[in-house]
Design an enzyme around this catalytic site. Structure first.
Site, PDB file in Angstrom:
ATOM      1  N   SER A 291       0.864  -1.215  -0.081  1.00  0.00           N
ATOM      2  CA  SER A 291       0.082  -0.043  -0.006  1.00  0.00           C
ATOM      3  C   SER A 291       0.995   1.350  -0.027  1.00  0.00           C
ATOM      4  O   SER A 291       1.901   1.234   0.733  1.00  0.00           O
ATOM      5  CB  SER A 291      -0.799  -0.210   1.157  1.00  0.00           C
ATOM      6  N   LYS A 297       0.675  -3.401   4.894  1.00  0.00           N
ATOM      7  CA  LYS A 297      -0.304  -4.053   3.949  1.00  0.00           C
ATOM      8  C   LYS A 297       0.365  -5.100   3.007  1.00  0.00           C
ATOM      9  O   LYS A 297       1.797  -4.697   2.535  1.00  0.00           O
ATOM     10  CB  LYS A 297      -1.128  -3.129   3.006  1.00  0.00           C
ATOM     11  N   GLU A 304      -7.270 -10.211  -7.186  1.00  0.00           N
ATOM     12  CA  GLU A 304      -8.299  -9.498  -7.335  1.00  0.00           C
ATOM     13  C   GLU A 304      -8.554  -9.187  -8.734  1.00  0.00           C
ATOM     14  O   GLU A 304      -9.758  -8.821  -9.383  1.00  0.00           O
ATOM     15  CB  GLU A 304      -8.217  -8.106  -6.581  1.00  0.00           C
TER      16      GLU A 304
END
Ligand code: ARG
Length: 475
Positions: A291, A297, A304
């Site tokens: 991130s 993260k 995805e």
């Protein structure tokens, strides 16, 4: 392609398109910008050259070209190939699509003979021929890449040994299964994809060349000859159908969409399993992203995006079917809209396959987390009921009895194993089924998720991979 690559438009008045004879004026810039397909059908250049070579040999065979003319055109086609492969091919403002670009350039190179190249041929049979050759090659290539992903799943399944995890229905823990079993479940879905891709490829393997614009030709051409030259298995039976049929694109898009759906379902599990809540796996640094703001993260972006690509593929399929549904026979320019979605689908599936293969090859499964989740005695509830069945209790009664113990356990916060041990109809022998790692070993029927059957399944899957690879080599 930039405006510069395309060289502007014939509306500049510098030159005329190939169909100039009937027209008094050059096309408007707006028409040109709207109708050209060169920016995307350039991809078919090498197929177009192959198709043209076969057509030229057919013309020579029909004595419509002399040996010298044939040689001049074939040399021109070779030169065009060099220009395309070296990236030096110069597009002209009049190049409406790849077919016109090739013909224009060959004519420049081959002199007067070039003007005979398009004899007895239309771009309508030409584009269908090119696209079928392209499709045959790409479907095979995708099938090879799917097989590579199946090999990754197989390797991971073999490595997983007797690691087990909860099998789920409704995303609720149901019964334990081996991790290998879970991984191979996806492998079998992909096996059906390969079968489907090859099946679609077989129906694509029909040559439309010789159908002309729509009705065949008055010239003594032999579609069977060019079909053989191009390595097609069959020849069209109906010239109208030959130029208007895009079933092979629709079918290919369906195969790619369903493959995309399978990849998406794997991806969805990766997302769930990578979550802190589940934490059944950890992604390799090389196959996850961070991130920009939150330093801690580690995100499953590949998974995805794979999920999202499936949506895009389905969109391409439905778009194509909608485009086809209102078309009268035979060729209509609408058909030009088959290419962008199809090419994009091929590109996106190829990208998703290699990204997901890398992700799955490098992911680290957390055996401890998986087994802990599967060791809850509730996952042995079915085994307890079946234990009673073996001792003569009707299943419905056994189900109710174990169900009431589960309810008791949850409401009174007492370990199910204790309640089972204490129950007169069950006792210690039944309670032993709740011990860690026991229930999974009891899934013993054909194709079940226990170790004995999974060992057999691994063998069967290996055979599947071998026969699949053999089929791919022969195709
Ligand atoms: N570019 C067209 C296509 O992709 C092929 C050309 C046929 N054009 C025509 N006006 N008949 O479908």
């Amino acid at each position: 392609m930039t405006e510069e690559d395309r060289g502007g438009s014939p509306a500049d008045g510098r030159s005329a398109p190939l169909w100039h004879g009937r027209f008094g004026e050059a096309p408007a810039a707006e028409l040109w910008a709207f109708t050209i397909s060169l920016p995307f059908d350039k991809r078919l250049a090498l197929d177009d050259l192959r198709g043209s070579r076969a057509h030229v040999r057919g013309l020579e065979r029909a004595e419509l070209l002399s040996a010298a003319e044939t040689a001049a055109i074939l040399d021109g086609l070779d030169q065009v190939e060099v220009e395309f492969t070296s990236g030096t091919f110069a597009f002209a403002p009049t190049d409406e699509d790849v077919h016109t670009a090739v013909e224009r350039r060959v004519t420049e190179l081959a002199g007067p003979a070039g003007a005979k190249l398009h004899t007895g041929r239309s771009r309508n049979d030409q584009v269908a021929t090119d696209l079928r050759m392209y499709t045959k090659r790409e479907l095979l290539d995708i099938a090879v890449r799917v097989t590579a992903l199946q090999q990754v799943l197989f390797d991971r399944a073999r490595e997983a040994g007797e690691t087990y995890l909860p099998g789920y229905t409704h995303l609720q823990r149901a019964q334990p299964v081996l991790l290998a079993h879970h991984l191979l479940a996806h492998g079998w879905a992909l096996a059906r994809d390969v079968d489907r891709l090859l099946d679609a490829r077989r129906r694509t393997d029909v040559s439309p060349l010789g159908a002309g614009a729509l009705a065949g030709s008055s010239l003594p051409l032999d579609p069977a000859f060019t079909a053989r030259e191009l390595g097609f298995a069959r020849v069209f039976d109906n010239s109208l159908d030959a130029v208007s049929d895009r079933d092979f694109v629709a079918e290919s898009l369906f195969c790619l969409s369903l493959l995309g759906v399978h990849l998406s379902r794997i991806a969805e599990e990766v997302v769930i399993w990578a979550s802190d809540e589940v934490a059944f796996l950890r992604l390799d640094d090389r196959y996850s992203t961070g991130s920009s703001m939150m330093p801690q993260k580690k995100n499953p972006d590949i998974a995805e995006l794979t999920r999202a690509k499936a949506a895009r593929l389905i969109g391409h399929l439905t778009g194509l079917l909608a485009m086809l549904k209102g078309l009268p026979l035979s060729y209509n320019r609408d058909l030009q809209e088959d290419k962008e979605p199809f090419f994009d689908a091929i590109d996106q599936v190829r990208l998703a396959l290699s990204a997901m293969s890398g992700l799955l090859a490098t992911v680290r499964f957390d055996r401890r987390r998986m087994q802990e989740a599967a060791d809850s005695p509730y996952l042995a509830a079915t085994d307890l009921a079946e234990w009673l069945v073996r001792r003569g209790t009707p299943f419905r009664d056994a189900h109710a009895l174990v169900g009431s113990l589960v309810r008791d356990s949850l409401e009174r916060n007492i370990d199910l194993t204790e309640l089972v041990a204490a129950h007169p109809a069950l006792g210690d022998e039944a309670a032993a089924l709740c011990a860690p790692g026991v229930a999974v070993t009891r899934r013993t029927t054909r194709g079940a998720g226990g170790p004995v059957e999974v060992a057999r399944q691994l063998q069967k899957f290996q055979q599947q991979l071998e026969s699949q690879s053999g089929r791919l080599r022969e195709t």
